[in-house]
Design an enzyme around this catalytic site. Structure first.
Site, PDB file in Angstrom:
ATOM      1  N   ASP A  50      67.308  14.426 -14.505  1.00 53.70           N
ATOM      2  CA  ASP A  50      65.863  14.206 -14.333  1.00 53.70           C
ATOM      3  C   ASP A  50      65.041  15.266 -15.053  1.00 53.70           C
ATOM      4  O   ASP A  50      65.567  16.241 -15.579  1.00 53.70           O
ATOM      5  CB  ASP A  50      65.515  14.239 -12.841  1.00 53.70           C
ATOM      6  CG  ASP A  50      65.893  12.940 -12.148  1.00 53.70           C
ATOM      7  OD1 ASP A  50      66.110  11.945 -12.845  1.00 53.70           O
ATOM      8  OD2 ASP A  50      65.970  12.946 -10.902  1.00 53.70           O
ATOM      9  N   LYS A  79      61.095  11.141 -15.289  1.00 52.86           N
ATOM     10  CA  LYS A  79      59.812  10.456 -15.253  1.00 52.86           C
ATOM     11  C   LYS A  79      58.727  11.504 -15.409  1.00 52.86           C
ATOM     12  O   LYS A  79      58.626  12.415 -14.605  1.00 52.86           O
ATOM     13  CB  LYS A  79      59.631   9.727 -13.921  1.00 52.86           C
ATOM     14  CG  LYS A  79      60.723   8.725 -13.653  1.00 52.86           C
ATOM     15  CD  LYS A  79      60.581   8.135 -12.268  1.00 52.86           C
ATOM     16  CE  LYS A  79      61.779   7.262 -11.926  1.00 52.86           C
ATOM     17  NZ  LYS A  79      63.011   8.019 -11.678  1.00 52.86           N
ATOM     18  N   ALA A  81      62.811  22.336  -2.989  1.00 54.85           N
ATOM     19  CA  ALA A  81      61.743  23.216  -3.473  1.00 54.85           C
ATOM     20  C   ALA A  81      61.059  23.995  -2.343  1.00 54.85           C
ATOM     21  O   ALA A  81      60.723  25.168  -2.524  1.00 54.85           O
ATOM     22  CB  ALA A  81      60.706  22.397  -4.244  1.00 54.85           C
ATOM     23  N   MET A 127      54.247  17.547  -4.732  1.00 54.16           N
ATOM     24  CA  MET A 127      53.534  16.582  -5.588  1.00 54.16           C
ATOM     25  C   MET A 127      52.100  16.350  -5.118  1.00 54.16           C
ATOM     26  O   MET A 127      51.621  15.218  -5.123  1.00 54.16           O
ATOM     27  CB  MET A 127      54.279  15.228  -5.596  1.00 54.16           C
ATOM     28  CG  MET A 127      55.689  15.306  -6.093  1.00 54.16           C
ATOM     29  SD  MET A 127      56.629  13.802  -5.781  1.00 54.16           S
ATOM     30  CE  MET A 127      57.039  13.954  -4.053  1.00 54.16           C
ATOM     31  N   GLY A 181      58.686  27.670  -8.872  1.00 58.13           N
ATOM     32  CA  GLY A 181      59.401  28.592  -7.991  1.00 58.13           C
ATOM     33  C   GLY A 181      60.814  28.872  -8.470  1.00 58.13           C
ATOM     34  O   GLY A 181      61.513  27.985  -8.962  1.00 58.13           O
TER      35      GLY A 181
HETATM   36  C1  SAM Z   1      59.974  14.305  -7.288  1.00 58.77           C
HETATM   37  S1  SAM Z   1      59.820  15.767  -6.326  1.00 58.77           S
HETATM   38  C2  SAM Z   1      61.517  16.246  -6.313  1.00 58.77           C
HETATM   39  C3  SAM Z   1      61.832  17.187  -5.190  1.00 58.77           C
HETATM   40  C4  SAM Z   1      63.281  17.660  -5.222  1.00 58.77           C
HETATM   41  N1  SAM Z   1      64.197  16.592  -4.950  1.00 58.77           N
HETATM   42  C5  SAM Z   1      63.511  18.798  -4.240  1.00 58.77           C
HETATM   43  O1  SAM Z   1      64.278  18.625  -3.286  1.00 58.77           O
HETATM   44  O2  SAM Z   1      62.924  19.883  -4.416  1.00 58.77           O
HETATM   45  C6  SAM Z   1      59.093  16.877  -7.459  1.00 58.77           C
HETATM   46  C7  SAM Z   1      58.224  17.911  -6.765  1.00 58.77           C
HETATM   47  O3  SAM Z   1      59.029  18.925  -6.179  1.00 58.77           O
HETATM   48  C8  SAM Z   1      58.331  20.139  -6.213  1.00 58.77           C
HETATM   49  N2  SAM Z   1      59.119  21.101  -7.004  1.00 58.77           N
HETATM   50  C9  SAM Z   1      60.302  20.897  -7.579  1.00 58.77           C
HETATM   51  N3  SAM Z   1      60.764  22.013  -8.155  1.00 58.77           N
HETATM   52  C10 SAM Z   1      59.832  22.965  -7.951  1.00 58.77           C
HETATM   53  C11 SAM Z   1      59.726  24.347  -8.301  1.00 58.77           C
HETATM   54  N4  SAM Z   1      60.680  24.973  -8.981  1.00 58.77           N
HETATM   55  N5  SAM Z   1      58.621  25.023  -7.906  1.00 58.77           N
HETATM   56  C12 SAM Z   1      57.652  24.417  -7.208  1.00 58.77           C
HETATM   57  N6  SAM Z   1      57.701  23.106  -6.847  1.00 58.77           N
HETATM   58  C13 SAM Z   1      58.780  22.396  -7.204  1.00 58.77           C
HETATM   59  C14 SAM Z   1      56.961  19.876  -6.845  1.00 58.77           C
HETATM   60  O4  SAM Z   1      56.055  19.563  -5.806  1.00 58.77           O
HETATM   61  C15 SAM Z   1      57.281  18.643  -7.682  1.00 58.77           C
HETATM   62  O5  SAM Z   1      56.111  17.903  -7.963  1.00 58.77           O
END
Ligand code: SAM
Length: 259
Positions: free
Chosen positions: A31, A53, A115, A167, A196
């Site tokens: 992804d 996406k 996250a 998100m 993060g």
């Molecule tokens: C489609 S979701 C996927 C979440 C992922 N499956 C998880 O468990 O973290 C994507 C969202 O996760 C959050 N996200 C993912 N990685 C991040 C990071 N390194 N720092 C901050 N937010 C993060 C943000 O809100 C981002 O828009």
């Protein structure tokens, strides 16, 4: 078929199992938020298929990803389906697992650090803390197809809870208004954590009233989580993570600029 959580970005936060599977895979389907450092663990010559996406437009539909996974598994490949964070937290891992089950494809799920947990830890914010927070909510701040948010705001507006929005940047004003209307105080601490655990991590400490201004002032962008609750204030004392090249822990105070 392995549905594998890649964690939030720092490759050292992968599980040992995820690292081993990445080295054994002969196809990796990944992804958008998978870091280059994590992809670097895949053995040379292994096929890496990007199906991410981007906001606003879809690179590959979920249906076509599902079909691809079944096709690859039936062709006898050792497939790692690699997802950011945890596959079963806002990652559509459940949808893919259901499709695999219904098409008689065996699979295992390898959890990853989601996250909210990673950003809390790296920003110095314990998501629960005696006397400050007894509940934790993980909430998607965005709905499929830009449908308006339909959340139980009364339940989320709990001063004894920590609410972590994923998100949510585009709907942040709505989140702010709804939580204030449901009774949370405007001076409730909020932390905005962008990218993060990576070398680009930034954390802005603000309040419920000011969080939208803070996002604009600091140009906070995706990926970011919004941590709302009294525990967010602990980042002022507990921030420890210093991204490479940063002069101090990645903590930005209120809406002052970051020199
Ligand atoms: C489609 S979701 C996927 C979440 C992922 N499956 C998880 O468990 O973290 C994507 C969202 O996760 C959050 N996200 C993912 N990685 C991040 C990071 N390194 N720092 C901050 N937010 C993060 C943000 O809100 C981002 O828009």
């Amino acid at each position: 078929m392995y549905l594998v959580g890649a964690g939030p970005g720092d490759p050292e936060l992968l599980t040992i199992k995820a690292g081993r599977l990445l080295q054994q895979a002969d196809v990796v389907v990944y992804d958008r938020l998978i870091s280059q450092d994590v992809l670097g663990l895949v053995a040379p010559g292994v096929s890496k298929i990007f199906v991410g996406k981007a906001p606003g437009h879809h690179h590959a539909s979920q249906e076509s990803i599902n079909k691809m996974l079944v096709r690859l598994a039936r062709a006898g490949h050792q497939v790692v389906r690699l997802k950011g964070g945890d596959p079963f937290v806002f990652g559509r891992g459940g949808e893919e697992a259901l499709y695999l089950v219904r098409h008689a494809v065996d699979f295992e799920v390898v959890p990853g650090i989601t996250a909210a947990l990673a950003c809390g830890a790296y920003a110095g914010i314990p998501l629960t803390h005696r006397g400050l927070s007894r509940h934790l909510h993980l909430v998607a701040g965005h709905c499929r197809g830009d449908i308006p948010l339909d959340l139980d705001w009364e339940a989320l507006a709990d001063p004894d809870a920590t609410v972590v929005f994923y998100m949510a940047l585009t709907n942040l004003d709505e989140v702010r208004k709804q939580l204030l209307t449901a009774g949370l105080a405007g001076d409730l601490p909020v932390a905005l954590v962008e990218s993060g655990t990576t070398n680009h991590q930034r954390c802005v400490n603000t309040t419920l009233d000011d969080m939208l201004v803070a996002v604009r002032e600091h140009r906070i962008g995706s990926p970011a989580v919004v941590i709302i609750g009294r525990v967010a204030a602990l980042a002022r004392e507990l921030a420890w993570f210093t991204p490479d090249g940063a002069p101090q822990p990645a903590l930005l105070d209120d809406v002052s600029s970051y020199a």
